[in-house]
Scaffold this motif. Structure first.
Motif, PDB file in Angstrom:
ATOM      1  N   ALA A 158      66.643 -75.226 -11.528  1.00 47.33           N
ATOM      2  CA  ALA A 158      66.384 -74.536 -12.793  1.00 47.33           C
ATOM      3  C   ALA A 158      67.207 -73.259 -12.866  1.00 47.33           C
ATOM      4  CB  ALA A 158      64.894 -74.212 -12.920  1.00 47.33           C
ATOM      5  N   ILE A 159      67.831 -73.048 -14.018  1.00 45.93           N
ATOM      6  CA  ILE A 159      68.586 -71.820 -14.289  1.00 45.93           C
ATOM      7  C   ILE A 159      67.881 -71.128 -15.446  1.00 45.93           C
ATOM      8  CG2 ILE A 159      70.838 -70.806 -14.775  1.00 45.93           C
ATOM      9  CD1 ILE A 159      70.910 -72.522 -12.314  1.00 45.93           C
ATOM     10  N   SER A 183      71.988 -69.286 -19.330  1.00 48.31           N
ATOM     11  CA  SER A 183      71.485 -70.413 -18.533  1.00 48.31           C
ATOM     12  C   SER A 183      72.109 -71.733 -18.976  1.00 48.31           C
ATOM     13  CB  SER A 183      69.958 -70.493 -18.624  1.00 48.31           C
ATOM     14  OG  SER A 183      69.541 -70.700 -19.957  1.00 48.31           O
ATOM     15  N   HIS A 207      68.464 -79.029 -21.309  1.00 50.06           N
ATOM     16  CA  HIS A 207      68.306 -77.643 -21.788  1.00 50.06           C
ATOM     17  C   HIS A 207      66.958 -77.553 -22.499  1.00 50.06           C
ATOM     18  CE1 HIS A 207      72.432 -76.957 -20.654  1.00 50.06           C
ATOM     19  NE2 HIS A 207      72.841 -77.930 -21.445  1.00 50.06           N
ATOM     20  N   GLY A 253      76.365 -78.699 -13.752  1.00 44.43           N
ATOM     21  CA  GLY A 253      76.165 -80.131 -13.924  1.00 44.43           C
ATOM     22  C   GLY A 253      77.472 -80.897 -13.834  1.00 44.43           C
ATOM     23  N   THR A 280      74.344 -73.968 -16.519  1.00 46.38           N
ATOM     24  CA  THR A 280      73.820 -75.304 -16.262  1.00 46.38           C
ATOM     25  C   THR A 280      74.865 -76.366 -16.563  1.00 46.38           C
ATOM     26  OG1 THR A 280      71.536 -74.627 -16.697  1.00 46.38           O
ATOM     27  CG2 THR A 280      72.030 -76.977 -16.890  1.00 46.38           C
ATOM     28  N   GLU A 281      75.568 -76.205 -17.680  1.00 44.35           N
ATOM     29  CA  GLU A 281      76.620 -77.155 -18.033  1.00 44.35           C
ATOM     30  C   GLU A 281      77.719 -77.173 -16.972  1.00 44.35           C
ATOM     31  OE1 GLU A 281      77.284 -79.381 -20.609  1.00 44.35           O
ATOM     32  OE2 GLU A 281      75.122 -79.194 -20.952  1.00 44.35           O
ATOM     33  N   TYR A 315      78.337 -67.965 -10.732  1.00 48.21           N
ATOM     34  CA  TYR A 315      78.630 -69.392 -10.692  1.00 48.21           C
ATOM     35  C   TYR A 315      79.148 -69.807  -9.322  1.00 48.21           C
ATOM     36  CZ  TYR A 315      81.280 -73.693 -11.242  1.00 48.21           C
ATOM     37  OH  TYR A 315      81.790 -74.953 -11.051  1.00 48.21           O
ATOM     38  N   VAL A 325      71.345 -83.367 -16.838  1.00 47.23           N
ATOM     39  CA  VAL A 325      71.386 -81.997 -17.355  1.00 47.23           C
ATOM     40  C   VAL A 325      70.493 -81.914 -18.578  1.00 47.23           C
ATOM     41  CG1 VAL A 325      72.823 -80.183 -18.349  1.00 47.23           C
ATOM     42  CG2 VAL A 325      73.715 -81.591 -16.474  1.00 47.23           C
TER      43      VAL A 325
END
Length: 235
Positions: free
Chosen positions: A199-200, A209, A231, A217, A213-214, A174, A229
């Motif tokens: 993209a993760i 991921s 998913h 974001g 991503t959260e 991270y 964001v």
């Protein structure tokens, strides 16, 4: 109007995706020259008889490199027409792509007498870079899927969040990704990039991921406008 741009490396499933979209009511066009994207969108807006037209196009490595390099600009032109336009980028690991092409008579569009299949697959990812923007592979991180009590949950659920937050490798990943984005996204903006897709990816797309991503974001929303964001693999 809704438009979906399907792209990705050859053998990743673009034709299957177009077939599914066509069965869902989309008007589909395969191998569209990227330079025609704004014109297609404009004509669809003006001439369609549908109240809410649905269009899907495939743009891939068969395009001219000069057209692909302009993709962010072309995508911005479409969205500036107030068209909902999403990019569906499909991919697979190189071992899988090699196996698929080795088992079929289909020739990779970039392979030739001087370029091997493995080289073509690798080069294609570079050529499609302007479409994929930034992709981070986090499959090396500890996977909550192997914890029976966490398997059916996702990176949005607190037990999974707590598990991943306690993993040193996850925190290190991270920090590395966030440092990169905070440094370079302003420079993308300074070079007139209207949109950047980050993209993760992980196996399954439900735990690692989603969690990262959260977090990313929430971090980027503190300093950047219009951060969205999504998913892809969560129902």
């Amino acid at each position: 109007m809704r438009m979906i741009i399907v792209s990705g490396r050859s053998g990743s499933g673009k034709s299957t995706a177009l077939n599914v979209l066509e069965d869902s009511g989309y008007y589909c066009i395969d191998n569209l020259p990227a330079g025609l994207l704004p014109e297609l969108a404009e004509r669809a807006l003006i001439h369609t008889e549908l109240a809410q037209p649905l269009v899907a196009v495939s743009i891939d490595a068969r395009n001219l490199p000069s057209h692909l390099s302009r993709f962010p600009e072309l995508l911005a032109e479409v969205r500036n027409r107030h068209i909902q336009c999403d990019v569906l980028y499909l991919d697979a690991d190189e071992e899988t792509l090699l196996k698929r092409f080795s088992e079929t008579r289909r020739r990779h569009p970039l392979s030739n007498a001087s370029r091997s299949l493995a080289e073509a697959i690798h080069d294609e990812s570079q050529l499609l870079g302007p479409i994929a923007d930034l992709v981070f592979d986090v499959r090396c991180l500890p996977n909550p899927y192997w914890k029976p009590e966490l398997r059916e949950q996702s990176g949005l659920d607190q037990p999974v969040i707590d598990y991943l937050a306690a993993q040193p490798d996850v925190e290190e990943m991270y920090q590395d990704i966030s440092s990169y984005l905070l440094k370079w996204l302003p420079r993308f903006a300074a070079s007139n990039r209207a949109y950047v897709t980050i993209a993760i990816g992980c196996t399954g797309g439900h735990h690692r991921s989603v969690y990262l991503t959260e977090r990313l974001g929430q971090l980027l929303q503190q300093s950047l406008k219009n951060v969205q964001v999504r998913h892809r693999d969560l129902s």
